[in-house]
Design an enzyme around this catalytic site. Structure first.
Site, PDB file in Angstrom:
ATOM      1  N   CYS A  50       5.552  19.217  -9.135  1.00 48.66           N
ATOM      2  CA  CYS A  50       4.739  18.508  -9.951  1.00 48.66           C
ATOM      3  C   CYS A  50       5.101  19.466 -11.401  1.00 48.66           C
ATOM      4  O   CYS A  50       6.093  19.816 -10.953  1.00 48.66           O
ATOM      5  CB  CYS A  50       2.870  18.354  -9.572  1.00 48.66           C
ATOM      6  SG  CYS A  50       2.410  20.137  -9.326  1.00 48.66           S
ATOM      7  N   CYS A  92      -8.999  18.922 -13.552  1.00 48.36           N
ATOM      8  CA  CYS A  92      -8.220  19.047 -14.258  1.00 48.36           C
ATOM      9  C   CYS A  92      -6.625  19.055 -14.724  1.00 48.36           C
ATOM     10  O   CYS A  92      -6.342  18.369 -15.639  1.00 48.36           O
ATOM     11  CB  CYS A  92      -9.184  19.897 -15.122  1.00 48.36           C
ATOM     12  SG  CYS A  92     -10.769  19.511 -15.673  1.00 48.36           S
TER      13      CYS A  92
END
Length: 472
Positions: free
Chosen positions: A426, A286
């Site tokens: 990220c 997710c």
């Protein structure tokens, strides 16, 4: 006509009925009518003198008649009268309720087929929830609200602001707090009558089995394959049901594994459905692929429904069935699954990281902090910065780094410099670490640095977003 709810130990005297309609304008008249129609009940409810026995508490609606007009309390046609023995029966342990608990759980107790017996079983039960994240949040809230007596929580993460889009167990005041501690505080405020046990640890093959043997049911809300297989195998070895749930973007799944039915038959486990995991990186989690915020609430609540059914013995659990929900099309499917002859017997816990293609002890990768990156940029260092998030994330906030989403890093390795330091980032640092390992393993890169805390750390600790001085 009023209705009297019959406790389990007394149902043998009323032909197995859980509720009996009676005539009478008061509680006492209603009891007398019940005894008149079922004479065998008399010795259990009334003294020889005709007085109601002292070990029977009686409630009219959700009120103890001792706080009203006692046996003279008026009743009407819609009144539900509950007979509550002082010592509860029908549960694994002797379980009784305070008046506050009875009031709290009254909407359960008055359900035909659930009743006081079902509530006793909930209070006696011990449920272990793996993960206090998107799935764990609604699951924990509803388990606590339902009155599950002991709830264990396994998680070793801290609350982050990115969690709040779906992890409704937490608020902004919990950011930076251990999830298990924030969860315990919230659940105890929701229901002070239950016991919350926190396990601030990473579940491993070394601690899982001992932990699972302390509980009756496990609810799996994990987000990675090594832990999912570990949960399955530990539940099989511990002999407890594993209530499975999974979410990704707009789709959710629910099933019940390793469930023993009333005839003693054990249903399929996770390995009967998926004997082996997918290759590393093939299916994102997710954090990498995102999830619609409301979806964990839908699926986590359905998962909790299965836990409650297993504990109380009501209904038919999803054992041998696999529920799939698509939030976009609002389509549901229930697929039949069976035990497979070729599924290897689970004899012990293994090295799940290696089984799923992840090194058990991942080698350390080079890291730098957000402030160090800012220093390199301000000093004019010759570096390249790679952003491995998704395009939609990049559009929201970026530092003009080269966008190479994680799923494409191996295909675009030729765009990454080898003659200078390369910083990979990220949102939080997890996907960038994975990208670095993929590049090092496949192409032998030695000049890659992971940015600790990712773009979140850049926002909090630097001025790079406002200055936009970075050139790649």
């Amino acid at each position: 006509m009023a209705t009297i709810v019959i406790p389990t130990p007394l149902r043998i005297f009323v032909n197995g009925q859980s509720r009996v309609a009676v005539n009478g304008s008061t509680v006492r008249e209603s009891i007398d009518d019940l005894v008149k129609n079922f004479p065998d009940l008399r010795k259990n409810l009334l003294e020889e003198s005709g007085q109601i026995r002292g070990y029977i508490n009686i409630f009219a609606g959700d009120q103890d008649i001792r706080n009203l007009e006692k046996e003279h309390t008026p009743v009407e046609g819609h009144t539900v009268i509950s007979l509550i023995p002082a010592i509860a029966g029908g549960s694994p342990d002797t379980v009784s309720f305070s008046k506050e608990e009875y009031d709290r759980y009254n909407r359960h107790i008055i359900i035909p087929g659930f009743g006081i017996e079902g509530q006793q079983k909930l209070k006696a039960a011990k449920v272990l929830v793996i993960g206090a994240g998107g799935l764990g949040s609604p699951s924990l809230l509803y388990l606590a609200a339902a009155g599950v007596g002991t709830i264990g929580i396994v998680d070793f993460d801290k609350v982050d602001d990115s969690n709040l889009q779906r992890q409704v167990l937490f608020g902004v005041e919990d950011i930076g707090t251990l999830k298990v501690e924030a969860a315990k505080k919230r659940l105890e405020s929701l229901n002070p009558h239950i016991n919350i046990i926190t396990h601030n640890l990473q579940l491993t093959s070394g601690n899982a089995l001992e932990l699972f043997r302390q509980y009756d049911v496990v609810a799996d809300g994990t987000d990675n394959f090594p832990t999912r297989y570990l949960v399955n195998d530990a539940s099989v070895l511990a002999g407890i049901p594993n209530v499975y749930a999974s979410i990704f973007q707009f789709e959710g799944q629910v099933s019940v594994f390793n469930y023993k039915d009333k005839a003693g038959n054990i249903g399929p486990n996770y390995r009967d459905l998926y004997p082996s995991p997918p290759d590393p990186g093939l299916i994102p989690n997710c954090a990498e692929g995102g999830v619609l915020g409301v979806l964990p609430g839908i699926i986590g609540t359905l998962q909790t429904n299965e836990v409650i059914k297993i504990i109380t013995g009501i209904g038919e659990p999803l054992s041998g069935r696999f529920f799939v929900f698509d939030a976009l099309s609002f389509e549901t499917r229930v697929l039949n699954i069976t035990k497979q002859k070729g599924t290897p017997e689970i004899k012990g816990l293994i090295d799940y990281e290696q089984f799923c293609g992840v090194p058990a002890a991942e080698r350390k990768i080079k890291e730098i902090s957000a402030s160090e990156l800012e220093q390199w940029i301000n000093a004019g260092e010759d570096i390249q910065v790679i952003d491995v998030r998704e395009p939609n994330e990049y559009e929201q906030v970026n530092i003009d780094a080269l966008l190479i989403p994680l799923a494409t890093v191996k295909d675009r390795a030729n765009e990454i410099a080898r003659d200078k330091r390369v910083v990979v980032h990220c949102k939080m640092g997890g996907r960038s670490a994975k990208a670095i390992r993929q590049l090092e393993d496949a192409f032998g890169f030695e000049n890659l640095y992971n940015l600790k805390g990712g773009i979140t750390a850049i926002e909090r600790e630097t001025n790079l977003l406002t200055e936009r001085t970075l050139k790649v």
